[in-house]
Write an enzyme that holds these catalytic residues in place. Structure first.
Site, short mmCIF file in Angstrom:
data_model
loop_
_atom_site.label_atom_id
_atom_site.label_comp_id
_atom_site.label_asym_id
_atom_site.label_seq_id
_atom_site.Cartn_x
_atom_site.Cartn_y
_atom_site.Cartn_z
CG HIS A 155 -2.80 -7.34 -3.76
ND1 HIS A 155 -2.28 -6.96 -2.54
CD2 HIS A 155 -3.30 -6.22 -4.33
CE1 HIS A 155 -2.47 -5.65 -2.39
NE2 HIS A 155 -3.09 -5.18 -3.46
CG ASP B 114 6.11 0.09 -2.59
OD1 ASP B 114 5.61 0.78 -3.49
OD2 ASP B 114 5.47 -0.34 -1.63
NE ARG C 197 2.43 6.32 -5.73
CZ ARG C 197 1.90 5.10 -5.65
NH1 ARG C 197 2.61 4.08 -5.19
NH2 ARG C 197 0.66 4.90 -6.02
CB SER D 19 3.05 0.36 -5.17
OG SER D 19 2.98 0.24 -3.78
CE LYS E 251 3.60 -3.10 -1.38
NZ LYS E 251 2.77 -2.13 -0.65
#
Lengths: 426, 426
Positions: free
Chosen positions: B86, B165, B172, B187, B191
């Site tokens: 990621h 999320d 948010r 968050s 995932k």
């Protein structure tokens, strides 16, 4: 102008420690009051204010916008100088009751628009409603008329005053954002300024029985409110007062009215008399009058004004006050001196006996409460009644006794009770 | 258990710097996801988290509750070690495109479930959708099948993963509570853990083109995410990488795919190759394989896996990429060396040309973007093309040029570009 303001920018600015522009503040208060800003955005901003505070000018604008969200009473036809008092609340704090007619008897007009009690501190309106027939809901022109004729009114603040505050307070209540000094200060001051008074004396209490536990926070709140008053042209003075020991000898509704009558008749507990006179002197001075409140108390004119005020609002000043059907007496376990009587314990006990409410919809009992026959520094004799727990519902007594457990102490040596008025901020 | 938990207490605990109990955290995530907690209470809590942070165990529980709000993919039938990557996002960051097939070619399965771009950083799915026919929406069993046969999949994360999320992120986004390290970390990690990978490499970027501007925040985010991975049994390593200069030579969608093909064919910009190999080595090591990614890149097996992956998801790997109808060239005003090329300026320019979106509903252009013919440290000659602004809508060019104004500089002396990989956190 408002098209260029974005709520996310407003929140981010405050979150990051910046100062909101006047345009941003006015836009937010207007948009939130009219439903143009979502609750979840408003609560995020309030939490950011909790952490970051507000600059004095920013807070003055915020308060002004809250006032501008509703009507402002016009007291110009009252024909007397106007002055009000606000207390941040304490246990046994019935001071408004003798104070309003006393200051009116000195020549001022006191537009005491008040609220209900919540939690362990009592509400002025709840106390007065223990008088048969007394009406707390008055129209604006009734308020003005009564101020012109008597100088004294104690009634509910109407829905037209600072509606932004009502909406913001409801949001703060469910989002843990009540305990913020600028938010508390603007909430109080927006309503007091909207009621139209020219001057204002604040009784900012600290200690176990007060909303503010410590002197530092109380001083900060007092200074913040005095600053807001000054920014709005309202002459404002604050007294910092102690609230570790409950005021007087009673905490409840009808029993505090009875104590008020003692004071107005020239007697009553010395601490109640002392604080009433201290606040009255500040109010009379701010109103530009040179009457002496001690004289107005001694010569019966304050009592006469009280009777007239009660009568004008539909109450019978001679009606007997409600008596509780059940009285539980706690006797002194030993002879000696009261060395501790904790305001919070007494307040919670009175609340649990039925004198206060947990939610604003709850009813309160006019007869419930706690009476103490001696306060800190005074002597008690073994076996004599020390506390009375009064209620119409005996099932409430055990929880009230629990609140008093450890809240008082009797020792062999006398202790001196600390001063009541700690400081004056103007 | 849940009956004794009160949302106001939860907010107040966090507001006052306390640590929420596991029961409070689980109750909040469940209740908020199911609509049992109001948005205004949730946003007040998120703002309190912004200021107070979360303890490691509290955050692990928070992330676990977010994962438990939805499904977790079962990759046990894939038959290869699973590892994902990621990136926190940067300008010109097309690294996932060559990386996923490269690591798959080394023997791992890479379940790259990805999101869309928002703002000035591009999105992996947006880039891939510039390939004719490519499908980003795959069913869970298609994901598993493709991982078993090819080891490589890049598709959209389904709605079933961490729905808490999605709801929290939307809140948010409108309450200025995005920029909180524990909230960002939970968050991302919720995932990634829900997608079922056994190990994970994080590319945490900082600099003008990154979400995190400074190294201190990036390091904190990296450490926080590595901690969450460890708490959930996911082997996690983070690289801290520089994002002051955009990666490669292109920022856009189709043009970044073209650059990816250059890399997979053994060429391409050296920074893209360097970062791709650095991340691939970490992934291969975490997967317990001893293949050399440099070999898989050189021998064409990564390219073959790319072609197979594109084909398996309906795309034509040989289809020409879309070309912009309008190309505005900026020429070097003098001969010398590029001393500055600001990632943020380039990213905003590409965004304004149509490569990115301001709101998640907006479409993106497959052909728009910025190409730079030289990067920091490289030589340019006066009058030669330096930048190309590509778009199908020439009216977008002035705003893009404005974003580039002051974003680059050419000087007489060569400067050395700083290192790309700053640190490794495990």
């Amino acid at each position: 102008m408002s098209t260029s303001i974005n709520m996310i920018d407003v929140i981010r600015t405050k979150r990051d420690g910046g100062t909101l522009s006047d345009a941003q503040v006015r836009w937010f208060i207007d948009a939130y009051t009219s439903g143009g800003v979502a609750d979840e955005q408003a609560s995020a901003l309030l939490m950011a204010v909790f952490f970051r505070g507000m600059a004095p000018g920013e807070l003055a604008t915020w308060t002004a916008a809250m006032i501008a969200s509703g009507e402002r009473l016009d007291l110009s036809k009252v024909g007397r100088p106007t002055v009000d008092k606000h207390s941040t609340g304490g246990v046994g704090d019935k001071i408004s009751l003798p104070l309003v007619p006393l200051v009116a008897a000195c020549g001022a007009a006191v537009p005491q628009l008040s609220g209900r009690g919540l939690g362990h501190t009592g509400g002025t309106l709840d106390k007065l409603e223990s008088i048969a027939g007394f009406r707390v809901a008055l129209a604006n022109d009734e308020v003005v008329d009564q101020l012109r004729t008597l100088g004294a009114v104690i009634c509910a603040a109407g829905d037209g005053l600072a509606p932004a505050d009502r909406k913001l307070y409801a949001l703060r209540d469910v989002t843990a954002t009540v305990e913020s000094i600028p938010l508390i200060a603007s909430s109080i001051m927006s309503k007091k300024i909207a009621e139209g008074t020219e001057s204002l004396v604040l009784d900012v209490k600290f200690g176990t029985g007060a909303f503010m536990a410590d002197e530092v926070s109380a001083r900060q709140l007092a200074e913040t409110m005095v600053g807001i008053g000054a920014a709005h042209g309202v002459r404002t003075v604050a007294l910092l007062t102690a609230m570790d020991v409950p005021l007087g000898r009673t905490a409840g509704n009808g029993i505090e009215v009875a104590e008020t009558l003692d004071v107005l008749r020239g007697g009553g507990p010395s601490d109640v008399v002392e604080l009433t006179l201290a606040l009255a002197r500040e109010m009379v001075a701010l109103a530009g009058l040179d009457a002496d409140p001690a004289v107005a108390l001694a010569d019966g004119s304050a009592l006469a004004t009280w009777r007239a005020m009660i009568g004008a609002q539909g109450g019978d000043p001679d009606a007997p006050l409600p008596e509780a059907s059940h009285v539980q007496v706690v006797r002194a376990p030993s002879s000696g001196y009261v060395t501790q009587l904790d305001a919070r314990g007494v307040g919670v006990a009175a609340w649990r006996l039925g004198a206060g409410r947990a939610r604003k919809e709850d009813p309160v009992s006019p007869s419930a409460g706690v009476v103490w026959h001696a306060t800190v520094g005074e002597r008690v004799e073994e076996g004599q009644p020390f506390l009375e727990l009064r209620t119409d519902d005996p099932s409430r007594v055990p929880a009230a006794l629990e609140a008093l457990d450890g809240a008082w102490r009797i020792g062999p040596e006398p202790v001196e009770r600390g001063p009541l008025v700690i400081d004056r901020i103007s």
